[in-house]
Design a protein around this motif. Structure first.
Motif, short mmCIF file in Angstrom:
data_model
loop_
_atom_site.label_atom_id
_atom_site.label_comp_id
_atom_site.label_asym_id
_atom_site.label_seq_id
_atom_site.Cartn_x
_atom_site.Cartn_y
_atom_site.Cartn_z
N ASP A 79 4.32 8.19 0.96
CA ASP A 79 4.67 7.16 1.52
C ASP A 79 4.89 7.29 3.17
OD1 ASP A 79 4.64 6.04 -0.86
OD2 ASP A 79 6.81 5.89 -1.24
N GLU A 88 -1.10 -4.22 4.37
CA GLU A 88 -2.10 -3.56 3.38
C GLU A 88 -3.69 -3.37 4.32
OE1 GLU A 88 -2.13 -6.42 -0.02
OE2 GLU A 88 -0.29 -5.42 -0.70
N ASP A 121 -3.12 -0.39 6.26
CA ASP A 121 -3.29 0.87 5.12
C ASP A 121 -4.61 1.05 4.81
OD1 ASP A 121 -1.56 2.83 3.88
OD2 ASP A 121 -2.06 1.73 2.03
N ASP A 122 -5.42 0.17 4.27
CA ASP A 122 -6.60 0.46 3.95
C ASP A 122 -7.64 0.97 5.39
OD1 ASP A 122 -6.41 -0.60 1.59
OD2 ASP A 122 -7.08 -2.34 1.94
N GLY A 157 0.64 -1.31 0.09
CA GLY A 157 0.05 -0.02 -0.02
C GLY A 157 0.80 1.08 0.17
N ARG A 158 0.73 2.07 0.87
CA ARG A 158 1.28 3.53 1.09
C ARG A 158 2.67 3.01 2.18
NH1 ARG A 158 -2.27 6.99 3.79
NH2 ARG A 158 -2.88 5.40 4.68
#
Length: 289
Positions: free
Chosen positions: A117, A141, A144-145, A98-99
């Motif tokens: 980032d 991930e 991140d979401d 992700g980021r």
């Protein structure tokens, strides 16, 4: 979760054993190798490689058939002394989820962060969690979401089996109040070291779910299939909202999923990658649900 660490430099690994196994039995075989004193373990396609001080009988009288079959394929050889740490470091590169970008400490000087980032500097050291295993990437991930949805900042998070501290650090960087627990004292020390390196505060403690001071809103547990199943009741009881569980093999996901559902978890999402899954679920009646 299957560990993929280099042989310890404190005890030179002079004997190598190769075991052929499928993914479903790899966890149990890996556990056996660690219990026999493995100095390092490498999971590769079709089997495991371990390094031990001397050849030995790896079998036990109560071995499940799959484990017995795998151990019967053990092939021993002498391993020449090498600079294991240097060779291992050469295989570890920055990883994006992700980021989030996880950068090994020895590559920090040459890394250029992109706008938006979140860069984490990590030295796995004596603990699992470089970010390269699919189970860790899946958890990163999900976090991140969750952050993009506003579900991490100012929330209480517990990382059960914190290892290198990678998941705990990311959650803390996103504004969560984090506690990490691990039954491995080395992992607790490594988590503290990496937290300091990334300028975050993590309450890292030795123990399992029972070491948590109380309930938290989010529980993250990147363990192994059977341990997730064994701790399912405790993991769900420790959360008031959300449970993120990984380290679960796709072939045996029913073992963990059945236990989590029996503990009252409402499974909202299951994601798979490279034969591994992450489970995201809610406590009944929680705000997230």
């Amino acid at each position: 979760m299957p560990s993929m660490s280099p042989p310890s430099t404190d005890h030179p690994a002079t004997h190598r054993v190769e075991v052929t196994t499928d993914r479903a039995s790899a966890e149990a075989v890996a556990a056996r190798l660690w219990s026999r004193g493995a100095l390092g373990l490498w999971e590769r396609s079709g089997g495991l490689v371990a390094w031990l001080v001397a050849p030995m009988d790896l079998t036990a009288d109560n071995d499940p058939p799959a484990v017995a079959t795998a151990l019967s394929t053990a092939i021993w050889s002498i391993e020449e002394d090498r600079d294991w740490q240097a060779e291992w470091k050469a295989t570890i590169t920055p990883i994006r989820a992700g980021r989030t970008v996880v950068v090994p400490t020895w590559l920090a000087a040459e890394h250029e962060a992109a706008p938006g980032d979140l860069t984490i500097l990590l030295d796995p050291g004596r603990a699992f969690g470089s970010g390269h295993h699919a189970t860790t990437t899946l958890c990163l991930e999900v976090l991140d979401d969750l952050d993009l949805a506003g579900g991490l900042a100012d929330r209480a998070v517990a990382d059960v089996g914190c290892g290198s501290g990678i998941l705990a650090i990311v959650a803390a960087k996103r504004g969560a109040d984090v506690i990490g627990v691990d039954i491995d004292t080395d992992a607790v020390a490594v988590t503290r070291e990496n937290a300091e390196r990334n300028d975050v505060v993590i309450d890292a403690r030795h123990g399992s779910v029972d070491a948590l001071p109380g309930t938290v809103q989010i529980v993250v547990a990147n363990l192994v299939t059977d341990v997730v199943a064994q701790l399912a009741d405790a993991l769900v009881a420790a959360s008031t909202d959300l449970v993120i569980a990984s380290g679960i093999t796709a072939e045996r996901q029913h073992v963990a999923l059945d236990a989590l559902r029996a503990a009252g978890l409402q499974v909202a999402d299951v994601q798979e990658r490279d034969g591994w899954i992450v489970v995201v679920g809610h406590r009944p009646g929680s705000a997230d649900a």
